[in-house]
Design an enzyme around this catalytic site. Structure first.
Site, short mmCIF file in Angstrom:
data_model
loop_
_atom_site.label_atom_id
_atom_site.label_comp_id
_atom_site.label_asym_id
_atom_site.label_seq_id
_atom_site.Cartn_x
_atom_site.Cartn_y
_atom_site.Cartn_z
N CYS A 80 0.78 -1.16 0.10
CA CYS A 80 -0.16 -0.05 -0.08
C CYS A 80 0.91 1.37 0.08
O CYS A 80 1.71 1.54 -0.73
CB CYS A 80 -0.97 -0.04 1.04
SG CYS A 80 -2.30 1.18 0.97
N HIS A 183 -3.73 -5.15 -0.03
CA HIS A 183 -3.37 -5.62 1.43
C HIS A 183 -3.23 -7.38 1.30
O HIS A 183 -4.31 -7.83 1.58
CB HIS A 183 -4.19 -5.06 2.56
CG HIS A 183 -4.07 -3.59 2.77
ND1 HIS A 183 -3.10 -3.08 3.33
CD2 HIS A 183 -4.68 -2.35 2.10
CE1 HIS A 183 -3.25 -1.87 3.31
NE2 HIS A 183 -4.09 -1.50 2.70
N GLU A 185 -2.28 -8.85 3.63
CA GLU A 185 -2.47 -9.40 4.87
C GLU A 185 -3.97 -9.56 5.31
O GLU A 185 -4.43 -9.84 6.27
CB GLU A 185 -1.65 -8.56 5.82
CG GLU A 185 -2.19 -7.36 6.02
CD GLU A 185 -1.86 -6.29 5.02
OE1 GLU A 185 -1.27 -6.50 3.81
OE2 GLU A 185 -1.94 -4.93 5.25
#
Lengths: 203, 273
Positions: A80, A183, A185
């Site tokens: 990001c 993202h 994650e």
């Protein structure tokens, strides 16, 4: 050892949790000298471009990153804001110089009739083969949260794109340097797959 | 193309997962972490936790299971964010910027705020400036007040505010909210479907994403909201706890009917220590 840089720009814990979920224990660090012991480096980040660069500089990370990523060629993943900071400059709240590792500019998304920030799950099209994206299907969805995007000067820096009012770079790379706008994650299976790919990239 | 989201909502009361009816009656469903693990394995798009604790602590009474007791919402969020690689929003008992900060620091990606902005609308702007609009969801609890009319309530649906949901939605958008969660109090736990009129009006009134909530009793109700209103996401609480593989089945229902949702998926259960 994989180092996650803590420069006070959010969501470190999620990134660390995701690496734990793929079986590695990352080291979250605020100390630039610890990067020399790392064999891989992750720069996460949520927030504004100028603040991000200012904090990297203030904490002494810019020099340590140059040395470990550019000179020693350790695999690097920017997530990001961490991807956007790879650019030459950014235009969020004024004009700011970035790390300049991948030539390009970070500009506001122009998505007429669509709300910005672009928040949610969106599919990513792989445009160029990359070890980071190996095995990621062409319709894989990733989770995005951003208002700005990376306009690469060289089209071959872009390895995947996404569509939200306009087509923008979802992933960029140059040698050992990788960046993703989404993202991993927060992207469940596809995200884990991508992090596993990153761990396999040889140093 | 950006996908419409299917969002399970977990209602917490004193640390337990509960089922709610009309914002008044609550039934205990057990340990939230067990549910999170299931919902995560069924590839939910996002999770929203609403903490409805009014008094008392977070007695999880989990000592018997070999888990440490969890004393507050932050410890629960920390547990949850280890379990699921997906966006998590937390609502309930948020009165200050610090309340937001500690929730984000514990692993939440967004917060969901209801009462505070109704008492102090400037709070929305302060929060959006500090943490970004993308992490500020304003939840609006509305109750039918007449034919085609609704009124916004605060304090867990207990106190009427005199505001109407459409104009309040426009105001929160102009003050910097990133998303709106619209919940119809009359439909809570009713299983008769969303109040489509309410969801339609609110989602027409703003351009930020609107999440529909309240009343889902069958998968078709999700489809109704996505096809008949501009809702960006559909949420529900109780129904996701009734069925095995609920999220997978709901998503499959929508995906099979060509709704713009992520393909249904089951993620293998992993043993966590």
């Amino acid at each position: 050892m994989i180092a996650i840089i803590d420069y006070e720009m959010g969501n470190l814990k999620s990134v660390a949790n995701a690496f734990k979920a793929v079986g590695v224990e990352p080291c979250i660090t605020r100390d630039p000298s610890e990067l020399s012991a790392a064999d891989r480096i992750v720069l996460p980040g949520v927030g504004a471009f100028g603040n991000g660069m200012e904090r990297l500089r203030r904490l002494g990370f810019v020099r340590a990153l140059e040395e470990n990523v550019r000179e020693k060629k350790k695999p690097f993943l920017g997530i990001c804001l961490g991807m956007q900071l790879l650019a030459t400059k950014g235009f969020e709240f004024g004009e700011h110089a970035g790390l300049g590792w991948i030539e390009g500019e970070v500009r506001r998304l122009e998505s007429p009739d669509l709300p910005v920030p672009h928040v949610g799950w969106n599919d990513v099209a792989v445009t160029q083969s990359s070890p980071l994206l190996e095995g990621i299907g062409d319709k894989a969805d990733f989770y995005f949260v951003h208002s700005y995007h990376f306009e690469a000067a060289q089209p071959d820096s872009v390895t995947a794109t996404c569509e939200y009012g306009q087509r923008f770079a979802a992933s960029v790379s140059h040698g050992n340097i990788f960046g993703v706008q989404f993202h991993p994650e927060k992207s469940q299976k596809a995200g884990k797959h991508l992090l596993e790919n990153f761990l396999r990239i040889s140093a | 193309m950006k996908k419409n989201r299917l969002i399970p909502v977990l209602l917490l009361k004193n640390g337990w997962l509960v089922q709610s009816k009309s914002f008044q009656r609550y039934q205990n469903l057990g340990d939230p972490i067990t549910s999170v693990r299931r919902l995560s394995n069924w590839a939910s798009d996002e999770l929203i936790f609403l903490d409805m604790t009014r008094e008392g602590g977070y007695d999880m009474r989990r000592d018997d299971k070999g888990h440490p007791n969890r004393h507050d919402i932050l410890e629960i969020i920390e547990d949850v964010s280890k379990e699921c690689l997906m966006p998590i929003a937390i609502g309930g008992r948020i009165r200050t910027l610090t309340d937001i900060m500690v929730r984000l620091a514990s692993g939440a990606d967004k917060v969901c705020v209801n009462t505070k902005p109704l008492e102090d609308p400037a709070f929305i702007t302060e929060a959006a400036r500090e943490y970004g609009s993308q992490c500020i969801i304003i939840s609006i609890d509305a109750k039918v007040s007449g034919e085609g009319r609704w009124e916004v309530y605060k304090d867990g649906g207990k106190v009427a505010t005199g505001r109407d949901p459409e104009s309040w939605a426009r105001e929160v958008e102009s003050r910097g909210a990133g998303e709106i969660l619209i919940n119809c109090i009359d439909r809570d736990g009713a299983r008769t479907g969303y109040d489509l009129d309410l969801v339609g009006r609110v989602s027409d009134a703003v351009s930020i994403p609107v999440i529909a909530m309240g009343g889902v009793g069958e998968w078709e109700h999700f489809a109704e909201a996505l096809s008949r209103t501009k809702a960006d996401a559909v949420a529900a609480a109780n129904i996701f706890h009734y069925y095995d593989q609920s999220v997978y089945l709901a998503k499959k229902y929508l995906h099979d009917r060509n709704f713009n949702v992520r393909a249904p998926d089951l993620i293998p259960v992993e043993v966590t220590t």
